[in-house]
Motif scaffolding. Structure first.
Motif, PDB file in Angstrom:
ATOM      1  N   VAL A 115       0.848  -1.193   0.000  1.00 63.68           N
ATOM      2  CA  VAL A 115       0.000   0.000   0.000  1.00 63.68           C
ATOM      3  C   VAL A 115       0.884   1.243   0.000  1.00 63.68           C
ATOM      4  CG1 VAL A 115      -2.014  -1.041   1.089  1.00 63.68           C
ATOM      5  CG2 VAL A 115      -0.238  -0.042   2.517  1.00 63.68           C
ATOM      6  N   VAL A 116       0.500   2.213  -0.796  1.00 61.43           N
ATOM      7  CA  VAL A 116       1.222   3.484  -0.850  1.00 61.43           C
ATOM      8  C   VAL A 116       1.016   4.226   0.469  1.00 61.43           C
ATOM      9  CG1 VAL A 116       1.341   5.722  -2.017  1.00 61.43           C
ATOM     10  CG2 VAL A 116       1.056   3.619  -3.357  1.00 61.43           C
ATOM     11  N   ARG A 117       2.096   4.724   1.037  1.00 59.88           N
ATOM     12  CA  ARG A 117       2.029   5.423   2.319  1.00 59.88           C
ATOM     13  C   ARG A 117       2.170   6.935   2.173  1.00 59.88           C
ATOM     14  NH1 ARG A 117       3.695   1.732   6.887  1.00 59.88           N
ATOM     15  NH2 ARG A 117       3.331  -0.369   6.079  1.00 59.88           N
ATOM     16  N   SER A 118       2.575   7.380   0.994  1.00 60.55           N
ATOM     17  CA  SER A 118       2.817   8.814   0.785  1.00 60.55           C
ATOM     18  C   SER A 118       1.521   9.608   0.610  1.00 60.55           C
ATOM     19  CB  SER A 118       3.692   9.020  -0.452  1.00 60.55           C
ATOM     20  OG  SER A 118       4.920   8.351  -0.322  1.00 60.55           O
ATOM     21  N   PHE A 119       0.428   8.924   0.289  1.00 62.50           N
ATOM     22  CA  PHE A 119      -0.867   9.586   0.099  1.00 62.50           C
ATOM     23  C   PHE A 119      -1.909   8.829   0.904  1.00 62.50           C
ATOM     24  CE2 PHE A 119       1.598  10.065  -3.825  1.00 62.50           C
ATOM     25  CZ  PHE A 119       1.695  11.441  -3.897  1.00 62.50           C
ATOM     26  N   THR A 120      -2.912   9.566   1.371  1.00 58.03           N
ATOM     27  CA  THR A 120      -3.934   8.954   2.217  1.00 58.03           C
ATOM     28  C   THR A 120      -5.323   9.377   1.758  1.00 58.03           C
ATOM     29  OG1 THR A 120      -4.116  10.789   3.806  1.00 58.03           O
ATOM     30  CG2 THR A 120      -2.355   9.170   4.186  1.00 58.03           C
ATOM     31  N   GLY A 121      -6.322   8.657   2.281  1.00 60.84           N
ATOM     32  CA  GLY A 121      -7.687   9.148   2.185  1.00 60.84           C
ATOM     33  C   GLY A 121      -7.875  10.324   3.137  1.00 60.84           C
ATOM     34  N   HIS A 122      -9.099  10.825   3.211  1.00 61.01           N
ATOM     35  CA  HIS A 122      -9.304  12.105   3.906  1.00 61.01           C
ATOM     36  C   HIS A 122     -10.776  12.344   4.197  1.00 61.01           C
ATOM     37  CE1 HIS A 122     -10.638  13.586  -0.096  1.00 61.01           C
ATOM     38  NE2 HIS A 122      -9.663  12.812  -0.539  1.00 61.01           N
ATOM     39  N   GLY A 123     -11.005  13.234   5.167  1.00 58.66           N
ATOM     40  CA  GLY A 123     -12.346  13.746   5.336  1.00 58.66           C
ATOM     41  C   GLY A 123     -12.731  14.592   4.134  1.00 58.66           C
ATOM     42  N   ILE A 124     -14.043  14.763   3.927  1.00 57.97           N
ATOM     43  CA  ILE A 124     -14.534  15.512   2.774  1.00 57.97           C
ATOM     44  C   ILE A 124     -15.892  16.114   3.118  1.00 57.97           C
ATOM     45  CG2 ILE A 124     -15.542  13.409   1.764  1.00 57.97           C
ATOM     46  CD1 ILE A 124     -14.883  14.590  -1.016  1.00 57.97           C
ATOM     47  N   GLY A 125     -16.182  17.265   2.534  1.00 57.49           N
ATOM     48  CA  GLY A 125     -17.462  17.926   2.792  1.00 57.49           C
ATOM     49  C   GLY A 125     -17.498  19.274   2.112  1.00 57.49           C
ATOM     50  N   ARG A 126     -17.406  20.339   2.900  1.00 58.28           N
ATOM     51  CA  ARG A 126     -17.324  21.685   2.321  1.00 58.28           C
ATOM     52  C   ARG A 126     -15.970  21.934   1.675  1.00 58.28           C
ATOM     53  NH1 ARG A 126     -21.525  24.957   3.999  1.00 58.28           N
ATOM     54  NH2 ARG A 126     -22.726  24.157   5.776  1.00 58.28           N
ATOM     55  N   LYS A 127     -14.991  21.138   2.044  1.00 56.12           N
ATOM     56  CA  LYS A 127     -13.665  21.192   1.440  1.00 56.12           C
ATOM     57  C   LYS A 127     -13.354  19.832   0.834  1.00 56.12           C
ATOM     58  CE  LYS A 127     -11.892  24.556   4.806  1.00 56.12           C
ATOM     59  NZ  LYS A 127     -10.882  24.783   5.886  1.00 56.12           N
ATOM     60  N   LEU A 128     -12.478  19.835  -0.170  1.00 53.84           N
ATOM     61  CA  LEU A 128     -12.076  18.573  -0.793  1.00 53.84           C
ATOM     62  C   LEU A 128     -11.305  17.702   0.196  1.00 53.84           C
ATOM     63  CD1 LEU A 128     -11.807  16.772  -3.293  1.00 53.84           C
ATOM     64  CD2 LEU A 128      -9.809  18.128  -3.972  1.00 53.84           C
ATOM     65  N   PRO A 178      -7.569   3.377  -1.295  1.00 51.34           N
ATOM     66  CA  PRO A 178      -6.333   2.600  -1.384  1.00 51.34           C
ATOM     67  C   PRO A 178      -5.636   2.774  -2.728  1.00 51.34           C
ATOM     68  CG  PRO A 178      -8.250   1.166  -1.516  1.00 51.34           C
ATOM     69  CD  PRO A 178      -8.749   2.522  -1.139  1.00 51.34           C
ATOM     70  N   MET A 179      -4.335   3.017  -2.674  1.00 48.92           N
ATOM     71  CA  MET A 179      -3.445   2.990  -3.830  1.00 48.92           C
ATOM     72  C   MET A 179      -2.488   1.832  -3.586  1.00 48.92           C
ATOM     73  SD  MET A 179      -2.916   7.087  -3.965  1.00 48.92           S
ATOM     74  CE  MET A 179      -3.944   7.438  -2.540  1.00 48.92           C
ATOM     75  N   VAL A 180      -2.475   0.879  -4.485  1.00 51.88           N
ATOM     76  CA  VAL A 180      -1.786  -0.396  -4.252  1.00 51.88           C
ATOM     77  C   VAL A 180      -0.780  -0.647  -5.368  1.00 51.88           C
ATOM     78  CG1 VAL A 180      -2.110  -2.883  -3.994  1.00 51.88           C
ATOM     79  CG2 VAL A 180      -3.785  -1.297  -3.011  1.00 51.88           C
ATOM     80  N   ASN A 181       0.427  -1.004  -4.975  1.00 49.19           N
ATOM     81  CA  ASN A 181       1.503  -1.209  -5.947  1.00 49.19           C
ATOM     82  C   ASN A 181       1.874  -2.684  -6.065  1.00 49.19           C
ATOM     83  OD1 ASN A 181       1.552   1.554  -6.124  1.00 49.19           O
ATOM     84  ND2 ASN A 181       3.507   1.814  -5.056  1.00 49.19           N
ATOM     85  N   LEU A 196       3.513  -1.636 -11.826  1.00 52.05           N
ATOM     86  CA  LEU A 196       2.129  -1.162 -11.908  1.00 52.05           C
ATOM     87  C   LEU A 196       1.568  -0.725 -10.556  1.00 52.05           C
ATOM     88  CD1 LEU A 196       0.548  -3.866 -14.247  1.00 52.05           C
ATOM     89  CD2 LEU A 196       1.035  -1.482 -14.848  1.00 52.05           C
ATOM     90  N   SER A 197       0.607   0.202 -10.641  1.00 50.28           N
ATOM     91  CA  SER A 197      -0.141   0.654  -9.474  1.00 50.28           C
ATOM     92  C   SER A 197      -1.622   0.711  -9.837  1.00 50.28           C
ATOM     93  CB  SER A 197       0.347   2.039  -9.039  1.00 50.28           C
ATOM     94  OG  SER A 197      -0.304   2.468  -7.862  1.00 50.28           O
ATOM     95  N   ALA A 198      -2.484   0.489  -8.845  1.00 51.86           N
ATOM     96  CA  ALA A 198      -3.931   0.606  -9.039  1.00 51.86           C
ATOM     97  C   ALA A 198      -4.518   1.465  -7.926  1.00 51.86           C
ATOM     98  CB  ALA A 198      -4.585  -0.770  -9.056  1.00 51.86           C
ATOM     99  N   HIS A 199      -5.705   2.038  -8.172  1.00 53.04           N
ATOM    100  CA  HIS A 199      -6.290   3.030  -7.262  1.00 53.04           C
ATOM    101  C   HIS A 199      -7.811   2.957  -7.364  1.00 53.04           C
ATOM    102  CE1 HIS A 199      -6.812   7.663  -6.432  1.00 53.04           C
ATOM    103  NE2 HIS A 199      -7.129   6.944  -5.364  1.00 53.04           N
ATOM    104  N   PHE A 200      -8.463   2.839  -6.210  1.00 58.04           N
ATOM    105  CA  PHE A 200      -9.922   2.960  -6.137  1.00 58.04           C
ATOM    106  C   PHE A 200     -10.279   3.858  -4.967  1.00 58.04           C
ATOM    107  CE2 PHE A 200      -9.638  -0.856  -8.694  1.00 58.04           C
ATOM    108  CZ  PHE A 200     -10.731  -0.755  -9.555  1.00 58.04           C
TER     109      PHE A 200
END
Length: 252
Positions: free
Chosen positions: A164-177, A205-208, A230-234
């Motif tokens: 799993v890629v550790r440099s980027f994460t999921g996040h809260g979302i709402g009035r801001k991206l 998840p971004m998976v390598n 290769l990498s995949a992302h959903f």
């Protein structure tokens, strides 16, 4: 600890609309993915559909990003900039990462689309990445913690021999991206912020295929795997409810 906004019923209704628009446009983009199509073509289609549906681009202009769509191919992990020179070829993995703003609220989703016929190695990576997102979503229930989502993703991915890629994460979302909390794709169960009904988060998840390490191209946006594998992302935008997670960017 950072405050997280709990969305009201009216705000959730707007986020459902934003999520529906994102899903509908991604459906059209996925249909348009084919050998010979440029990533610029896909971005132009995305922009046309955004305004046709009464929304605005979430990404274009965000921190200087120049396009409506993040279009990343093969070893590109995320944040690929659409280009007239970049044509899709059979066997590619096309990652479509896309968001809109609708009446002040954001929706954000991503999917990996095989271009034509792709190899078994690539298909297996895509399937595990897609399923790891479902594992993360299933853990997004009140009383659980962010780390439960993170661990569900990481343990599933690593059990299949990927990283799993550790440099980027999921996040809260709402009035801001991007809002609090961060939602990493790795972590320990029982750690992090407690989940509450009314929270909205983007799990992605971004998976390598090989190393989890990434580097940036000269455009200062496009992240690529350091080993060129290769990498995949959903990604889905998810509402946490007392009745279980509600995916706002999924076909109803």
């Amino acid at each position: 600890m950072a405050q997280v906004e709990i969305k009201s019923a009216d705000e959730i209704a707007l986020m459902r609309e934003a999520g529906r628009i994102v899903c509908e446009i991604l459906d059209e983009l996925e249909k348009a993915v084919a050998p010979g199509v440029t990533t610029w073509d896909l971005d132009a289609l995305a922009e046309k559909l955004i305004y046709a549906k009464g929304a605005k681009p979430a990404f274009k202009g965000y921190l200087g990003f120049p396009s409506c769509l993040c279009a990343s191919i093969n070893e590109e992990v995320v944040h690929g900039i659409p280009s007239k020179k970049r044509k899709l070829a059979a066997g590619d993995l096309m990652k479509l990462d896309f968001g809109v703003v609708y009446r002040g609220f954001f929706g954000d989703s991503a999917r990996t689309v095989p271009v034509g016929k792709v190899g078994q190695e690539a298909l297996a990576l895509v399937n595990v990445t897609r399923q790891s997102l479902q594992k993360g979503i299933a853990a997004a229930v009140p009383g659980n913690r962010i780390g439960d989502i993170s661990h569900a993703i990481q343990s599933y991915v690593e059990a299949h021999g990927y990283s799993v890629v550790r440099s980027f994460t999921g996040h809260g979302i709402g009035r801001k991206l991007h809002e609090k909390p961060e939602v990493p794709n790795y972590g320990s169960p029982g750690s992090g912020m407690k989940l509450r009904s009314g929270m909205t988060i983007a799990i992605e998840p971004m998976v390598n295929l090989g190393t989890d390490e990434v580097g940036l191209l000269e455009d200062d946006w496009t992240a690529v795997t350091l080993d060129s594998k290769l990498s995949a992302h959903f990604e889905h935008t998810v509402l946490i409810t007392d009745h279980g997670p509600e995916v706002l960017t999924r076909r109803s």
